[in-house]
Enzyme design. Structure first.
Site, PDB file in Angstrom:
ATOM      1  N   THR A  15      34.130  29.721   9.470  1.00 54.99           N
ATOM      2  CA  THR A  15      33.350  30.701  10.216  1.00 54.99           C
ATOM      3  C   THR A  15      33.404  30.386  11.703  1.00 54.99           C
ATOM      4  OG1 THR A  15      31.255  29.481  10.290  1.00 54.99           O
ATOM      5  CG2 THR A  15      31.700  30.778   8.306  1.00 54.99           C
ATOM      6  N   ASP A  16      33.189  31.394  12.522  1.00 59.67           N
ATOM      7  CA  ASP A  16      32.816  31.112  13.905  1.00 59.67           C
ATOM      8  C   ASP A  16      31.422  30.482  13.841  1.00 59.67           C
ATOM      9  OD1 ASP A  16      32.900  31.000  16.656  1.00 59.67           O
ATOM     10  OD2 ASP A  16      33.375  33.113  16.935  1.00 59.67           O
ATOM     11  N   ALA A  17      30.938  29.954  14.943  1.00 61.37           N
ATOM     12  CA  ALA A  17      29.678  29.206  14.939  1.00 61.37           C
ATOM     13  C   ALA A  17      28.542  30.053  14.366  1.00 61.37           C
ATOM     14  CB  ALA A  17      29.340  28.758  16.350  1.00 61.37           C
TER      15      ALA A  17
END
Length: 594
Positions: free
Chosen positions: A295-297
């Protein structure tokens, strides 16, 4: 991941601990021994015993480092060694070292380059050469530091002039060129032993919302998504599949129009990060990607504004994503008990909602990737790292790319400037640092003594600026659009710092336009330089006889006597006629600029 409910006995506690732990990547950006909690701003530069225990107890699969963690070479090597020895299984140690705007390691030590759009500007003349060579250097420098994952390259197709977060992080607007340059970088990073994570799937290029601060939505038709947004990912997967692919916190209704209940019990479209249709059906089954997804953050507003941490993690795992990035912030000893409760909740929810077979399959992907790239107990040498980072060959390549990218968009018989001895140039820049960098570069490459006066748009006296323009023989003005985003400063926790400058940043374009109009009224020959995304050229070109684009403005050296960066040196050489501008615009701008 299929939402099945295996019996609790089907999942042994030790196995579940390993399966879940390996699917988490924590950020250790700040850590305070006591107090402060979320307000802690003490950089974590050496691994404290409390965090070492967490990494070991929960078999955490990896960590991400930020600028606060990577202060100088010997310290970075020591830190990555500490992290490596804290875990039974070799950990992913990741960073955002894209080059250009997004470079976490001190620019005075590491070679940071001028970024992806400058590579795109060099493509017409140099093909994939700079993409390959830049990634090779960055990969080599990361590897000797003990960093084994780079969240790069960005292969989003920047099709929106108002994109606040991608813009010059993209190679450009042509999906075919983006794909070729992206594939060259993936191959070069991984040849240096650094896992490449292309981002942000299924595409962040046509948004006008920063997913750090909101939840973007892309309303493209399916055909446009396939031809524009997804095309680089599909091509790279086919020709040189990267070790990782990072998700985008973006709604794509044409790809998934299903809804999810958020923490306020409201229905909303699923973001791509939580969409099984996108992360499994499209990415794995249709495009055939078999590597690791991350995932992105998860602390970005595109997720954290709508979901509690446990729900965010479970939903991403249910979608088929392998690793949850930054799911929970540990900022002090006070957060450790909360983290343990978070992990207990994850175990419970995973047991109730996730398929054990899919958790095992995900773990197999992670372990396969680690086996390819991660040595069990690699010993590093800070002396070797010192000799590699920012060495003369790397700096030479950095300077070559900066020059190859400079693009002449307009020239009404003004460039190259040929100032006579003791003529005056007035330089206008977004801030004093950039103005000084260009001044010093011009003085270093001028054939005659010059007088150069400066205006900083961050804080200047309009009357003084107009007086300096009146006395000048030439005016050189630079601007950077859009304003600094969260990703440049390293994430969500410093947005408050940005807000202090928001009014000044918003006022700068009008102030610059006013000064250029004044210069025009005084018949002063003017050069405008677009220092970032070149779309702004349309606004400022009518007031300038010449227009250049550099796609970069970063400073590598800043001491009491020197302020310099490769983009400024390249600009000075072109402005004064020592070199020609050979770059080409990688995005379309309004033809009024011609």
């Amino acid at each position: 991941m299929t939402l099945t409910a295996p019996s609790h006995s089907a999942q042994s506690a030790p196995e579940l601990r390993t399966l879940i732990g390996q699917k988490l990547m924590l950020d250790l950006r700040y850590f305070c021994q006591q107090g402060k909690g979320a307000k802690c701003r003490e950089p974590m530069t050496t691994l404290p015993p409390e965090l070492k225990q967490i990494l070991h107890d929960y078999q955490i699969g990896g960590v991400i480092l930020f600028a606060e963690n990577v202060r100088e070479i010997e310290q970075i090597v020591a830190l990555t060694q500490q992290i490596h020895h804290a875990t039974e299984q070799p950990p992913f140690i990741a960073i955002d070292q894209e080059g250009g705007r997004v470079a976490r390691i001190n620019r005075a030590e590491a070679t940071s380059f001028t970024g992806n759009m400058s590579i795109g500007a060099s493509y017409a003349q140099h093909g994939t050469r700079y993409a390959q060579e830049v990634a090779s250097v960055i990969g080599k420098e990361l590897s000797v530091l003990g960093i084994n994952v780079n969240f790069a390259p960005t292969v989003d197709v920047n099709a929106n002039p108002d994109n606040p977060v991608i813009n010059v992080r993209s190679f450009g607007e042509d999906p075919h060129i983006v794909a070729k340059l992206g594939a060259a970088q993936v191959k070069a990073f991984e040849q240096q032993g650094v896992i490449s994570a292309i981002k942000h799937f299924p595409g962040h290029g046509d948004t006008n919302v920063d997913s750090h601060t909101g939840l973007p939505r892309v309303n493209h038709r399916l055909e446009q998504i396939q031809q524009q947004d997804i095309a680089p990912f599909a091509s790279i997967i086919k020709h040189h599949a990267p070790g990782m692919i990072m998700t985008a916190h973006i709604q794509y209704p044409a790809l998934d129009s299903t809804e999810i209940l958020n923490k306020r019990n409201e229905k909303m479209l699923r973001p791509a990060t939580m969409s099984r249709k996108i992360m499994h059906d499209l990415l794995r089954e249709e495009l055939g990607y078999q590597g690791v997804t991350i995932t992105d953050a998860l602390d970005m507003a595109g997720i954290s504004d709508f979901f509690e941490p446990e729900q965010a993690v479970i939903e991403t795992f249910a979608a088929g994503v392998d690793i949850a990035l930054m799911p929970f912030a540990i900022r002090s000893t006070e957060d450790i008990s909360a983290f343990r409760q978070f992990m207990d909740a994850l175990y419970q929810q995973a047991t109730a909602q996730l398929s054990i077979s899919e958790l095992r399959t995900s773990n197999l992907r992670i372990q396969t990737l680690k086996a390819r790239f991660l040595a069990p107990k690699r010993q590093l040498s800070s002396a070797i790292a010192q000799s590699v980072l920012g060495n003369p060959q790397h700096r030479k390549l950095e300077a070559e790319l900066a020059l190859a990218a400079i693009t002449q968009v307009k020239n009404n018989q003004l460039l190259p400037l040929a100032p006579r001895a003791n003529q005056r140039i007035h330089v206008i820049m977004p801030d004093k640092q950039k103005a000084t960098a260009l001044k010093q570069a011009l003085l270093a490459h001028a054939t005659h003594p010059l007088t150069i006066t400066l205006s900083s748009l961050q804080g200047f006296d309009p009357a003084r600026a107009e007086a300096d323009i009146k006395n000048a023989d030439f005016v050189i003005a630079g601007h950077a659009t859009p304003a600094q985003s969260a990703v440049e400063i390293g994430g969500m926790e410093d947005l408050a710092t940005l807000s202090q400058f928001s009014l000044a940043a918003k006022a700068q374009p009008d102030a610059l336009q006013g000064l250029l109009r004044f210069a025009q009224s005084q018949h002063k020959p003017s050069v405008f330089i677009s220092l970032r995304a070149p779309y702004e050229i349309t606004r400022f070109a009518p007031y300038s006889q010449a227009v250049l684009a550099s796609y970069a403005y970063n400073v590598d050296v800043e001491t009491a006597s020197e302020v310099s960066g490769p983009a400024y040196t390249a600009l000075a050489k072109v402005i004064l006629g020592h070199e020609k501008a050979k770059g080409t615009l990688p995005v379309t701008i309004d033809k009024q600029a011609d």
